[in-house]
Structure formats: structure tokens, C-alpha cells
Design a protein around this motif. Structure first.
Motif, mmCIF file in Angstrom:
data_model
loop_
_atom_site.group_PDB
_atom_site.id
_atom_site.type_symbol
_atom_site.label_atom_id
_atom_site.label_comp_id
_atom_site.label_asym_id
_atom_site.label_seq_id
_atom_site.Cartn_x
_atom_site.Cartn_y
_atom_site.Cartn_z
ATOM 1 N N ASP A 142 0.829 -1.206 0.000
ATOM 2 C CA ASP A 142 0.000 0.000 0.000
ATOM 3 C C ASP A 142 0.868 1.261 0.000
ATOM 4 O O ASP A 142 0.509 2.268 -0.632
ATOM 5 N N THR A 143 1.984 1.214 0.705
ATOM 6 C CA THR A 143 2.886 2.358 0.749
ATOM 7 C C THR A 143 3.562 2.569 -0.599
ATOM 8 O O THR A 143 3.718 3.704 -1.067
ATOM 9 N N VAL A 144 3.957 1.478 -1.235
ATOM 10 C CA VAL A 144 4.561 1.567 -2.567
ATOM 11 C C VAL A 144 3.568 2.150 -3.569
ATOM 12 O O VAL A 144 3.917 3.020 -4.379
ATOM 13 N N LEU A 145 2.319 1.696 -3.516
ATOM 14 C CA LEU A 145 1.287 2.222 -4.404
ATOM 15 C C LEU A 145 1.065 3.705 -4.150
ATOM 16 O O LEU A 145 0.927 4.508 -5.090
ATOM 17 N N HIS A 146 1.034 4.095 -2.882
ATOM 18 C CA HIS A 146 0.836 5.500 -2.540
ATOM 19 C C HIS A 146 1.990 6.353 -3.082
ATOM 20 O O HIS A 146 1.768 7.468 -3.586
ATOM 21 N N ALA A 147 3.208 5.820 -3.003
ATOM 22 C CA ALA A 147 4.359 6.536 -3.542
ATOM 23 C C ALA A 147 4.242 6.708 -5.052
ATOM 24 O O ALA A 147 4.572 7.778 -5.597
ATOM 25 N N ALA A 148 3.763 5.667 -5.742
ATOM 26 C CA ALA A 148 3.584 5.763 -7.193
ATOM 27 C C ALA A 148 2.513 6.788 -7.546
ATOM 28 O O ALA A 148 2.644 7.535 -8.530
ATOM 29 N N ARG A 149 1.448 6.833 -6.754
ATOM 30 C CA ARG A 149 0.408 7.845 -6.985
ATOM 31 C C ARG A 149 0.956 9.246 -6.802
ATOM 32 O O ARG A 149 0.686 10.156 -7.596
ATOM 33 N N ARG A 150 1.735 9.450 -5.745
ATOM 34 C CA ARG A 150 2.299 10.772 -5.486
ATOM 35 C C ARG A 150 3.314 11.151 -6.577
ATOM 36 O O ARG A 150 3.397 12.316 -6.975
ATOM 37 N N ALA A 151 4.073 10.180 -7.051
ATOM 38 C CA ALA A 151 4.996 10.458 -8.151
ATOM 39 C C ALA A 151 4.242 10.927 -9.385
ATOM 40 O O ALA A 151 4.636 11.900 -10.047
ATOM 41 N N ARG A 152 3.136 10.285 -9.699
ATOM 42 C CA ARG A 152 2.320 10.680 -10.851
ATOM 43 C C ARG A 152 1.758 12.085 -10.652
ATOM 44 O O ARG A 152 1.752 12.904 -11.589
ATOM 45 N N GLU A 153 1.288 12.374 -9.450
ATOM 46 C CA GLU A 153 0.740 13.705 -9.174
ATOM 47 C C GLU A 153 1.784 14.799 -9.361
ATOM 48 O O GLU A 153 1.454 15.910 -9.803
ATOM 49 N N HIS A 154 3.036 14.469 -9.045
ATOM 50 C CA HIS A 154 4.115 15.446 -9.195
ATOM 51 C C HIS A 154 4.740 15.403 -10.591
ATOM 52 O O HIS A 154 5.675 16.174 -10.873
ATOM 53 N N GLY A 155 4.263 14.507 -11.440
ATOM 54 C CA GLY A 155 4.800 14.401 -12.790
ATOM 55 C C GLY A 155 6.196 13.815 -12.852
ATOM 56 O O GLY A 155 6.982 14.133 -13.749
ATOM 57 N N LYS A 156 6.513 12.908 -11.904
ATOM 58 C CA LYS A 156 7.841 12.320 -11.821
ATOM 59 C C LYS A 156 7.827 10.859 -12.278
ATOM 60 O O LYS A 156 6.882 10.129 -11.995
ATOM 61 N N PRO A 157 8.882 10.396 -12.975
ATOM 62 C CA PRO A 157 8.968 8.974 -13.323
ATOM 63 C C PRO A 157 9.100 8.116 -12.072
ATOM 64 O O PRO A 157 9.836 8.464 -11.146
ATOM 65 N N SER A 158 8.384 7.001 -12.062
ATOM 66 C CA SER A 158 8.361 6.095 -10.915
ATOM 67 C C SER A 158 8.930 4.746 -11.338
ATOM 68 O O SER A 158 8.409 4.110 -12.262
ATOM 69 N N PHE A 159 10.012 4.317 -10.680
ATOM 70 C CA PHE A 159 10.632 3.021 -10.946
ATOM 71 C C PHE A 159 10.225 2.044 -9.851
ATOM 72 O O PHE A 159 10.145 2.413 -8.680
ATOM 73 N N LEU A 160 10.002 0.795 -10.245
ATOM 74 C CA LEU A 160 9.683 -0.247 -9.274
ATOM 75 C C LEU A 160 10.501 -1.487 -9.550
ATOM 76 O O LEU A 160 10.416 -2.065 -10.633
ATOM 77 N N ASN A 161 11.291 -1.873 -8.560
ATOM 78 C CA ASN A 161 11.986 -3.151 -8.585
ATOM 79 C C ASN A 161 11.079 -4.156 -7.861
ATOM 80 O O ASN A 161 11.013 -4.140 -6.636
ATOM 81 N N PRO A 162 10.342 -5.009 -8.590
ATOM 82 C CA PRO A 162 9.320 -5.855 -7.970
ATOM 83 C C PRO A 162 9.913 -7.071 -7.260
ATOM 84 O O PRO A 162 9.709 -8.222 -7.667
ATOM 85 N N ALA A 163 10.637 -6.792 -6.188
ATOM 86 C CA ALA A 163 11.295 -7.850 -5.417
ATOM 87 C C ALA A 163 11.197 -7.512 -3.936
ATOM 88 O O ALA A 163 11.369 -6.353 -3.563
ATOM 89 N N PRO A 164 10.880 -8.539 -3.112
ATOM 90 C CA PRO A 164 10.498 -9.905 -3.455
ATOM 91 C C PRO A 164 9.240 -9.929 -4.321
ATOM 92 O O PRO A 164 8.372 -9.071 -4.194
ATOM 93 N N ALA A 165 9.157 -10.920 -5.188
ATOM 94 C CA ALA A 165 8.140 -10.940 -6.223
ATOM 95 C C ALA A 165 6.749 -11.225 -5.675
ATOM 96 O O ALA A 165 6.550 -12.175 -4.915
#
Length: 296
Positions: A142-165
């Protein structure tokens, strides 16, 4: 200088070196024990900082000796630690067994599980000033998702290393600018059959950089053309931090474009396995440039 915000885990790694991995119920003598600063988030932050990025770490540690040591270590790397909160649980730890250049790892998340969406909101200024937001999955999803939402709101590229899978939601995938899995993590994250990675990369052009061990990495150009960036031959001592080094480098060099970033990330990852410790082997920008010059 790229400005990178890393949202992720902070652990102390406890490393045992043995000749062979123990079988179930077996007790072996090890040849060496050491503690090293670790956690995917902290590792990737250090990797990016050593490669010249201006890094802010968003994380959570315990009110204990490991937590104090980890914050001090990150600060010595020039990383902004003002958004690392002290939680109620103990600092996260990882128990790592090394043998013949391979590793087996058990992680106890501890305070990492306390990192919350509210911590992301408290780091709003850092998000607004960032060039790249980089996250992994050793903190709550949930925290990772929230960070991605905030990145989008700020117009910033969001990288995700999906590990552990784990399987990713459609929303998280859509919010992610770049996924950086290995082959197994890609199949799990996107719920696709094993072995279909080339088709998946083609369906998401420019949005996946997939690591493939000694083979290097694969990505697709904007038109869907598959590109293989070969790996670099080195003498491996400890492979623990290779993937994290790759991710930190991708964030640090993203402004150069995906092809140049993957080249440098591959080289940095190769250099990282030549010394012990997840962070111990991570190269500086000068070391990376010297290594690349030697390859040409």
C-alpha cells in the motif's frame, strides 16, 4: 546530478560464509561472519549516491543500535536521512549465507513494515524536487502504491523493482514508468507464463528493464524492438548487491536514456560482485567510468 528519492527497506545484513549450503537439519561450520548495512531500499540509495545522484531515503528503522548505525551509514554516503522515521519495531535484518559466489537470504522486515502512506506524504517536498522515484517491495505494498500515486501527481517517473516478487495490481503497473525485474519476478509481478518475457517486454515498450544474471539485461525500444545488453565478465566474490546496484544505477542515469542507463547499470552491477557486502562492492562513478573505459 540526478535527484533520486528512494522509498524502501533498511536492514542490517548478517552474513555467514560457508563451503556448502546446509541441508535441512544439518549443522555446518562457517568460515566467516560479518555484518553489513543492507535492505533493498538502502542498497539502491547507496548505489545511486555513489554514482553521483543526489539521494533522499524514505524509510523506517527501529530505536536500536542497528537503526542508529544504518542512519549513520547512509548519512556518510551523502544521503538525506531526514525522512527516515524511527518506528516501534526493531530494525529489519537479513540473514545471508554465502557459498561459492551464490547466496541464500532470509529477511525479517521489522520496522520496514511500519513505513506508511503518511510517511510518503511527509516527504512531499522531496517528491516534488525529484527526477526519479525508486521503490521495491520490502515495505508494505500500500505504501509503494501510494508513492507511485504521489509520483504521478508530481509528474515524476516512478521506478519499481518488484522484489520480493508478488503479483502487482493493474493500477500500480499503470503508474510505474519502469519495472526492473529478473525473469522470475517479471512472470510473478505481471502474472504471465514463465518464458514469455520477450512477448511481455514487447507489449510494454520502454517500460521494462529485465535483468538476466550473467547474460546481462533486456529491454525494448519505443517501437517494441528487443535489445540485449550483454553482461560483463568479472570474478564474483559476493553477488548479494548486484540487483540493487543495477537499480540504483538505472535511477542515477535515467536522464541519459534507457539504452545508456542499462549499459551503465549492467557494468555497475558487475563491479558490485567483485567485493563482499551488498553495499561494500558498489562502485563509485569514477570506478564505473574507469571500468567502462577498459571494456572499449
Amino acid at each position: 546530478m540526478a535527484r533520486v528519492v528512494v522509498v524502501g527497506s533498511i536492514n542490517m545484513d548478517m552474513v555467514v560464509t560457508t563451503d556448502t549450503f546446509p541441508r535441512l537439519g544439518e549443522t555446518l561450520f562457517g568460515s566467516r561472519f560479518a555484518t553489513f548495512p543492507g535492505g533493498k531500499g538502502a542498497n539502491q540509495a547507496v548505489a545511486a549516491a555513489r554514482l553521483g545522484a543526489d539521494v533522499t531515503m524514505v524509510g523506517c528503522v527501529g530505536d536500536d543500535a542497528f537503526g542508529a548505525a544504518m542512519k549513520a551509514t547512509l548519512a556518510r554516503e551523502g544521503i538525506d536521512v531526514s525522512h527516515i522515521r524511527t518506528g516501534k519495531e526493531a530494525t529489519g535484518v537479513a540473514s545471508i549465507t554465502l557459498s561459492g559466489g551464490d547466496n541464500a537470504i532470509i529477511v525479517v522486515p521489522g520496522a520496514n513494515n511500519e513505513l506508511s502512506p503518511e510517511d510518503i506524504d511527509r516527504a512531499s517536498d522531496a517528491f516534488a524536487n525529484a527526477d526519479v522515484i525508486l521503490a521495491q517491495l520490502e515495505v508494505p505494498l500500500d505504501t509503494v502504491l501510494h508513492a507511485a500515486r504521489r509520483a504521478r501527481e508530481h509528474g515524476k517517473p516512478s521506478f519499481l523493482n518488484p522484489a520480493p516478487a508478488v503479483a502487482l495490481s493493474d493500477e500500480l503497473v499503470s503508474l510505474t514508468t519502469l519495472l526492473t525485474p529478473n525473469e522470475h519476478e517479471l512472470a510473478t509481478a505481471l502474472q504471465t507464463p514463465a518464458g514469455w518475457w520477450a512477448e511481455v517486454l514487447a507489449r510494454m515498450p520502454g517500460r521494462i528493464a529485465m535483468t538476466h544474471g550473467k547474460e546481462g539485461a533486456y529491454f525494448t525500444q519505443a517501437d517494441g524492438t528487443l535489445v540485449h545488453q550483454p553482461g560483463f565478465t568479472v570474478e564474483a566474490v559476493d553477488s548479494t548487491g548486484a540487483g540493487d546496484t543495477f537499480n540504483g544505477a538505472m535511477a542515477a542515469f535515467w536522464h541519459l536514456g534507457i539504452e545508456a542507463a542499462v549499459l551503465r547499470a549492467n557494468a555497475a552491477g558487475a563491479l558490485s560482485v567483485t567485493r563482499p557486502g551488498a553495499q561494500g562492492g558498489m562502485p563509485t562513478l569514477a570506478e564505473l567510468e574507469q571500468f567502462l573505459a577498459q571494456q572499449s
